[in-house]
Design a protein around this motif. Structure first.
Motif, PDB file in Angstrom:
ATOM      1  N   SER A 252      -2.047  -5.500  17.718  1.00 23.15           N
ATOM      2  CA  SER A 252      -3.041  -4.242  17.012  1.00 23.15           C
ATOM      3  C   SER A 252      -2.675  -2.955  17.720  1.00 23.15           C
ATOM      4  CB  SER A 252      -4.630  -4.429  17.557  1.00 23.15           C
ATOM      5  OG  SER A 252      -4.770  -4.742  18.940  1.00 23.15           O
ATOM      6  N   ILE A 253      -1.969  -2.926  19.081  1.00 22.40           N
ATOM      7  CA  ILE A 253      -1.484  -1.800  19.599  1.00 22.40           C
ATOM      8  C   ILE A 253      -0.577  -1.213  18.874  1.00 22.40           C
ATOM      9  CG2 ILE A 253      -0.667  -0.740  21.919  1.00 22.40           C
ATOM     10  CD1 ILE A 253      -1.903  -2.950  23.346  1.00 22.40           C
ATOM     11  N   GLU A 254       0.422  -2.035  18.209  1.00 27.21           N
ATOM     12  CA  GLU A 254       1.544  -1.625  17.655  1.00 27.21           C
ATOM     13  C   GLU A 254       1.280  -1.177  16.093  1.00 27.21           C
ATOM     14  OE1 GLU A 254       4.127  -5.015  17.953  1.00 27.21           O
ATOM     15  OE2 GLU A 254       4.596  -4.421  19.884  1.00 27.21           O
ATOM     16  N   MET A 255       0.018  -1.814  15.648  1.00 23.27           N
ATOM     17  CA  MET A 255      -0.363  -1.321  14.150  1.00 23.27           C
ATOM     18  C   MET A 255      -0.894  -0.045  14.018  1.00 23.27           C
ATOM     19  SD  MET A 255      -2.371  -4.690  12.911  1.00 23.27           S
ATOM     20  CE  MET A 255      -1.553  -6.330  12.749  1.00 23.27           C
ATOM     21  N   SER A 256      -0.735   0.648  12.792  1.00 19.38           N
ATOM     22  CA  SER A 256      -1.346   1.949  12.454  1.00 19.38           C
ATOM     23  C   SER A 256      -2.910   1.645  12.434  1.00 19.38           C
ATOM     24  CB  SER A 256      -0.752   2.535  11.352  1.00 19.38           C
ATOM     25  OG  SER A 256      -0.921   1.842  10.328  1.00 19.38           O
ATOM     26  N   LEU A 257      -3.691   2.510  12.181  1.00 21.81           N
ATOM     27  CA  LEU A 257      -5.230   2.366  11.700  1.00 21.81           C
ATOM     28  C   LEU A 257      -5.258   1.756  10.452  1.00 21.81           C
ATOM     29  CD1 LEU A 257      -7.984   2.492  12.602  1.00 21.81           C
ATOM     30  CD2 LEU A 257      -8.001   4.703  11.734  1.00 21.81           C
ATOM     31  N   GLU A 258      -4.439   2.010   9.687  1.00 21.78           N
ATOM     32  CA  GLU A 258      -4.294   1.667   8.237  1.00 21.78           C
ATOM     33  C   GLU A 258      -3.990  -0.014   8.319  1.00 21.78           C
ATOM     34  OE1 GLU A 258      -3.282   2.990   3.853  1.00 21.78           O
ATOM     35  OE2 GLU A 258      -2.176   3.685   5.495  1.00 21.78           O
TER      36      GLU A 258
ATOM     37  N   PHE B 171     -14.673  -3.317  -1.017  1.00 19.37           N
ATOM     38  CA  PHE B 171     -14.650  -4.985  -0.798  1.00 19.37           C
ATOM     39  C   PHE B 171     -16.004  -5.532  -0.581  1.00 19.37           C
ATOM     40  CE2 PHE B 171     -14.914  -2.934   3.348  1.00 19.37           C
ATOM     41  CZ  PHE B 171     -15.595  -3.614   3.989  1.00 19.37           C
ATOM     42  N   LYS B 172     -16.080  -6.830  -0.826  1.00 17.09           N
ATOM     43  CA  LYS B 172     -17.226  -7.683  -0.548  1.00 17.09           C
ATOM     44  C   LYS B 172     -17.473  -8.289   0.823  1.00 17.09           C
ATOM     45  CE  LYS B 172     -19.436  -9.502  -3.819  1.00 17.09           C
ATOM     46  NZ  LYS B 172     -19.927 -10.360  -4.881  1.00 17.09           N
ATOM     47  N   TYR B 173     -18.443  -8.291   1.452  1.00 18.79           N
ATOM     48  CA  TYR B 173     -18.613  -8.999   2.624  1.00 18.79           C
ATOM     49  C   TYR B 173     -20.047  -9.617   2.727  1.00 18.79           C
ATOM     50  CZ  TYR B 173     -18.717 -10.020   8.121  1.00 18.79           C
ATOM     51  OH  TYR B 173     -18.958 -10.715   8.893  1.00 18.79           O
ATOM     52  N   GLN B 174     -19.909 -10.838   3.057  1.00 18.45           N
ATOM     53  CA  GLN B 174     -21.048 -11.696   3.111  1.00 18.45           C
ATOM     54  C   GLN B 174     -21.901 -11.530   1.499  1.00 18.45           C
ATOM     55  OE1 GLN B 174     -21.854 -13.853   5.194  1.00 18.45           O
ATOM     56  NE2 GLN B 174     -20.249 -13.266   7.062  1.00 18.45           N
ATOM     57  N   GLY B 175     -21.152 -11.314   0.531  1.00 15.82           N
ATOM     58  CA  GLY B 175     -21.770 -11.137  -0.798  1.00 15.82           C
ATOM     59  C   GLY B 175     -22.416  -9.638  -0.964  1.00 15.82           C
ATOM     60  N   LYS B 176     -22.015  -8.829   0.181  1.00 15.61           N
ATOM     61  CA  LYS B 176     -22.518  -7.460  -0.034  1.00 15.61           C
ATOM     62  C   LYS B 176     -21.481  -6.408  -0.201  1.00 15.61           C
ATOM     63  CE  LYS B 176     -26.677  -8.622   0.463  1.00 15.61           C
ATOM     64  NZ  LYS B 176     -27.775  -8.521  -0.725  1.00 15.61           N
ATOM     65  N   TYR B 177     -21.528  -5.502  -1.067  1.00  9.71           N
ATOM     66  CA  TYR B 177     -20.446  -4.623  -1.474  1.00  9.71           C
ATOM     67  C   TYR B 177     -20.444  -3.546  -0.303  1.00  9.71           C
ATOM     68  CZ  TYR B 177     -20.108  -6.157  -6.052  1.00  9.71           C
ATOM     69  OH  TYR B 177     -19.638  -6.875  -7.216  1.00  9.71           O
ATOM     70  N   PHE B 178     -19.038  -3.284   0.252  1.00  6.03           N
ATOM     71  CA  PHE B 178     -19.019  -2.157   1.284  1.00  6.03           C
ATOM     72  C   PHE B 178     -17.869  -1.300   0.783  1.00  6.03           C
ATOM     73  CE2 PHE B 178     -21.296  -5.134   3.805  1.00  6.03           C
ATOM     74  CZ  PHE B 178     -21.917  -4.554   4.792  1.00  6.03           C
ATOM     75  N   THR B 179     -17.623   0.008   1.573  1.00  3.56           N
ATOM     76  CA  THR B 179     -16.609   0.746   1.290  1.00  3.56           C
ATOM     77  C   THR B 179     -16.282   1.383   2.691  1.00  3.56           C
ATOM     78  OG1 THR B 179     -16.975   1.297  -0.721  1.00  3.56           O
ATOM     79  CG2 THR B 179     -15.761   2.918   0.306  1.00  3.56           C
ATOM     80  N   VAL B 180     -14.761   1.310   2.948  1.00  2.00           N
ATOM     81  CA  VAL B 180     -14.333   2.142   4.182  1.00  2.00           C
ATOM     82  C   VAL B 180     -13.414   3.002   3.596  1.00  2.00           C
ATOM     83  CG1 VAL B 180     -12.730   2.069   5.937  1.00  2.00           C
ATOM     84  CG2 VAL B 180     -14.386  -0.244   5.355  1.00  2.00           C
ATOM     85  N   ARG B 181     -13.916   4.403   4.033  1.00  2.00           N
ATOM     86  CA  ARG B 181     -13.039   5.665   3.948  1.00  2.00           C
ATOM     87  C   ARG B 181     -12.196   6.013   5.170  1.00  2.00           C
ATOM     88  NH1 ARG B 181     -15.237  11.715   2.835  1.00  2.00           N
ATOM     89  NH2 ARG B 181     -13.460  12.676   2.477  1.00  2.00           N
ATOM     90  N   LEU B 182     -10.954   6.021   4.598  1.00  2.00           N
ATOM     91  CA  LEU B 182      -9.657   6.140   5.831  1.00  2.00           C
ATOM     92  C   LEU B 182      -9.437   7.430   5.838  1.00  2.00           C
ATOM     93  CD1 LEU B 182      -8.200   4.947   8.078  1.00  2.00           C
ATOM     94  CD2 LEU B 182      -6.306   4.369   6.208  1.00  2.00           C
ATOM     95  N   PHE B 183      -9.672   8.245   6.794  1.00  2.00           N
ATOM     96  CA  PHE B 183      -9.052   9.558   6.907  1.00  2.00           C
ATOM     97  C   PHE B 183      -7.556   9.385   7.186  1.00  2.00           C
ATOM     98  CE2 PHE B 183     -13.545   9.827   7.476  1.00  2.00           C
ATOM     99  CZ  PHE B 183     -13.956  10.935   6.461  1.00  2.00           C
ATOM    100  N   GLN B 184      -6.748   9.840   6.556  1.00  2.64           N
ATOM    101  CA  GLN B 184      -5.160   9.842   6.912  1.00  2.64           C
ATOM    102  C   GLN B 184      -4.670  10.762   8.116  1.00  2.64           C
ATOM    103  OE1 GLN B 184      -3.476   7.530   5.685  1.00  2.64           O
ATOM    104  NE2 GLN B 184      -3.694   7.102   3.702  1.00  2.64           N
ATOM    105  N   LYS B 185      -5.381  12.044   7.734  1.00  2.83           N
ATOM    106  CA  LYS B 185      -4.930  12.839   8.917  1.00  2.83           C
ATOM    107  C   LYS B 185      -5.581  12.880  10.402  1.00  2.83           C
ATOM    108  CE  LYS B 185      -4.032  16.494   5.268  1.00  2.83           C
ATOM    109  NZ  LYS B 185      -4.274  17.723   4.809  1.00  2.83           N
TER     110      LYS B 185
ATOM    111  N   ILE C 110       1.130  -1.140   0.012  1.00  2.00           N
ATOM    112  CA  ILE C 110      -0.187   0.048  -0.159  1.00  2.00           C
ATOM    113  C   ILE C 110       0.950   1.299   0.082  1.00  2.00           C
ATOM    114  CG2 ILE C 110      -2.012  -1.054   1.401  1.00  2.00           C
ATOM    115  CD1 ILE C 110      -0.913   0.264   3.784  1.00  2.00           C
ATOM    116  N   LYS C 111       0.257   2.262  -0.475  1.00  2.00           N
ATOM    117  CA  LYS C 111       0.677   3.554  -0.643  1.00  2.00           C
ATOM    118  C   LYS C 111       0.336   4.656   0.599  1.00  2.00           C
ATOM    119  CE  LYS C 111       2.013   3.814  -5.436  1.00  2.00           C
ATOM    120  NZ  LYS C 111       1.852   4.880  -6.691  1.00  2.00           N
ATOM    121  N   SER C 112       1.303   5.191   1.202  1.00  2.00           N
ATOM    122  CA  SER C 112       1.041   6.060   1.987  1.00  2.00           C
ATOM    123  C   SER C 112       1.383   7.557   1.656  1.00  2.00           C
ATOM    124  CB  SER C 112       1.876   5.941   3.515  1.00  2.00           C
ATOM    125  OG  SER C 112       3.199   6.278   3.298  1.00  2.00           O
ATOM    126  N   LYS C 113       1.255   8.701   2.166  1.00  2.00           N
ATOM    127  CA  LYS C 113       1.490   9.867   1.621  1.00  2.00           C
ATOM    128  C   LYS C 113       2.942  10.203   1.314  1.00  2.00           C
ATOM    129  CE  LYS C 113       0.826  12.924   5.583  1.00  2.00           C
ATOM    130  NZ  LYS C 113       0.219  13.912   6.132  1.00  2.00           N
TER     131      LYS C 113
END
Length: 579
Positions: A25-31, A59-73, A7-10
């Protein structure tokens, strides 16, 4: 496909670690934790850039389309279920109504709707904001599953609403709900103004409407001398009082309205309906020491932002049939058999109203001196007023006016008008003209057209089109022949003021169309159907008046058919009489 994508970050290209090197999970970033959750749930995803470097994950979950918008700032992402429900655009008003209903009830999910241009359908979307530094797989899965619960409940409710409201695209639910509330409040305030002249039925921190006040009204000339017993029936309980003074001073609203006074300075009191109905049975003795009983039924009748409404019904026990009592004596001395009045309790302290006005008055005055801030006409008038009494009544009159509570607003506007008219001996000030307009508008809404014209005539030379239009409206609605003089005069003023202009400004075009519609309408009122028909046919060429003209032309045709039928009946009757 590798478990973790590149993945690309800024800042730089970044490759997530292999599974055996995954941090907690504590050490991971949100992305990073989002990507880990998607891979753990076997959701293949694609990314795309949005505004301000935000990233969208589709992405698709349980056969349904979803979108996640990640706010970088920010440590924030929004989960979007983009097509939760779809229906014909004919049901748009129902969709909007049901979205508002669910949004008021749901704390986490927010429902939105849009028009799909490809098939011209109304689509409902659902969003859920999540503010965390990182995500756990179980939590993320529960978030996604919660959308299906919302979808299930929403689909059942909206399908039921659509089936019960066939042709619902003609209905605007919010508009009609507001309209119903406005009409109900207007009817209540109108009744309060006209029932029992001289009787104050509004309770607040300064005045309490008591049992004794009501008994004086209900019992008329047989006013109680001594109260012997009061029984209050609330739900399944009965409370009894036998102290005369306590019964006399008991608030009439006490069984159904609860008033919680503040414990600390600055805390607001709370006024609410404790129950919807209750019964009070009052036993009392009159001057001749004869015992009577009065039953008072109290019923809640709704509320608005500032007022609780309740109704009191009272039935006096009938007089005994006795040979010693003549019918004349019974009729003269008997109490009223039934009385019903509407009463209110103010939720807002007058002190609080004064404090709010004082704050806004100063705010408007400060903004008046700031060249970078604009004020509305009403705000400018209030800012320029020097009389606090006038300003307080004007400010709160406008508040009630905007809620459609015209009877309540009228009282406040009249208070300000009587003070201000004494200060305007040489000319009509902007404040006096505006008050005259509001008073006339309120009276027109209450059907008092003659009185409305008395005040609106003050606006006859106004440069405010709204004021002039209301004056013409009142004359037209009242069937007053002076409407033609006013309309012709205003059309001449427009012609003189804009004779050198290549075309009229848009607001003047609308004003001229309005005047022409009112002129043709008034011709119908005076039976000039041919002239009215001619003018309405000309208005068919005006886009602003076309729909109105079509309806009025149809109305003229109905009037002519009625006249023809009546003429035929008269002719037939004359023939029969001749025979």
């Amino acid at each position: 496909m590798p478990l973790f994508k590149k993945i690309k970050s800024k800042n730089s290209n970044q490759v997530c670690k292999a599974p055996d090197q995954v941090p907690s999970s504590i050490e991971m970033s949100l992305e990073e934790s989002l990507i880990y959750c998607l891979d753990s749930l076997n959701c293949k995803f694609e990314t795309r850039k949005g505004d301000a470097d935000d990233v969208f994950y589709d992405f698709k979950y349980q056969g349904k389309y979803f979108t996640v918008r990640l706010f970088q700032k920010k440590s924030l992402l929004t989960i979007i279920y983009p097509y939760m429900f779809g229906t014909s655009v004919d049901n748009l008003n129902i969709v909007r109504h049901m979205c508002n209903v669910f949004n008021n009830a749901c704390y986490c999910h927010k429902l939105l709707y849009s028009i799909v241009k490809e098939d011209y359908n109304a689509a409902v979307h659902c969003e859920m904001p999540v503010m965390k530094n990182s995500l756990e797989v179980e939590d993320f899965a529960s978030y996604l599953d919660s959308f299906f619960n919302v979808q299930h409940d929403f689909s059942i409710q909206i399908d039921k609403e659509i089936n019960e409201n066939k042709g619902g695209y003609y209905r605007d639910f919010e508009y009609h709900q507001a309209l119903d509330g406005r009409e109900l409040t207007l009817n209540r305030e109108f009744e309060l103004k006209h029932q029992n002249e001289g009787v104050l039925v509004r309770s607040n921190e300064d005045f309490t409407y008591t049992i004794d006040d009501f008994m004086q009204l209900a019992c008329d000339d047989i006013a109680p001398a001594i109260y012997s017993k009061l029984r209050i029936i609330e739900d399944d309980s009965v409370t009894t009082y036998d102290d005369d003074q306590m019964i006399r001073e008991m608030p009439l609203y006490a069984p159904i309205i609860e008033v919680v006074e503040p414990d600390y300075e600055g805390e607001e009191r709370e006024v609410r309906f404790e129950r919807q109905n209750a019964i009070m049975i009052v036993d009392y003795q009159d001057a001749s020491q004869e015992t009577h009983s009065l039953t008072i039924n109290l019923v809640a009748r709704g509320e608005d932002n500032s007022t609780l409404y309740y109704r009191a019904y009272a039935a006096v026990e009938p007089a005994d049939l006795d040979r010693s009592h003549s019918l004349t004596t019974l009729n003269e001395n008997a109490s009223k058999e039934l009385i019903s009045i509407l009463l209110t309790y103010d939720k807002v302290y007058m002190l609080k109203k004064v404090q709010e006005f004082d704050f806004m008055w100063k705010e408007y005055q400060d903004r008046l001196n700031d060249k970078n801030v604009s004020l509305t006409t009403d705000e400018m008038i209030i800012a320029q007023l020097s009389n606090a009494h006038v300003g307080l009544n004007y400010y709160w009159g406008r508040r009630y006016f905007s809620l459609g509570q015209y009877a309540q607003a009228l009282k406040l506007f009249m208070n300000a008008f009587h003070v201000l008219k004494r200060e305007s001996l040489t000319s009509v000030s902007d404040a006096l003209e505006s008050l005259s307009f509001y008073i006339g508008f309120c009276l027109c809404e209450m059907g008092k057209l003659d009185r409305a014209f008395y005040y609106l005539e003050i606006c006859r030379g106004s440069s405010n089109i709204d004021h002039v239009q209301e004056l013409v409206n009142v004359l037209a609605n009242a069937g007053d022949f002076r409407v033609f003089y006013y309309i012709d005069n205003y059309l001449k003023v427009v012609e003189q003021n804009y004779k050198d202009e290549p075309e009229l400004p848009e607001h003047i075009v609308r004003f001229v169309s309005f005047l022409k519609r009112r002129h043709a309408y008034s011709l119908i009122s005076f039976g000039k159907l041919e002239e009215a028909e001619s003018e309405f046919r000309e208005l068919l060429e005006d886009p602003l008046s076309k729909d109105y003209a079509i309806n009025e032309l149809a109305y003229i045709q109905r009037l002519r058919r009625c006249d023809t039928a009546q003429e035929s009946d008269r002719t037939q009757s004359e023939i029969q009489q001749g025979e």
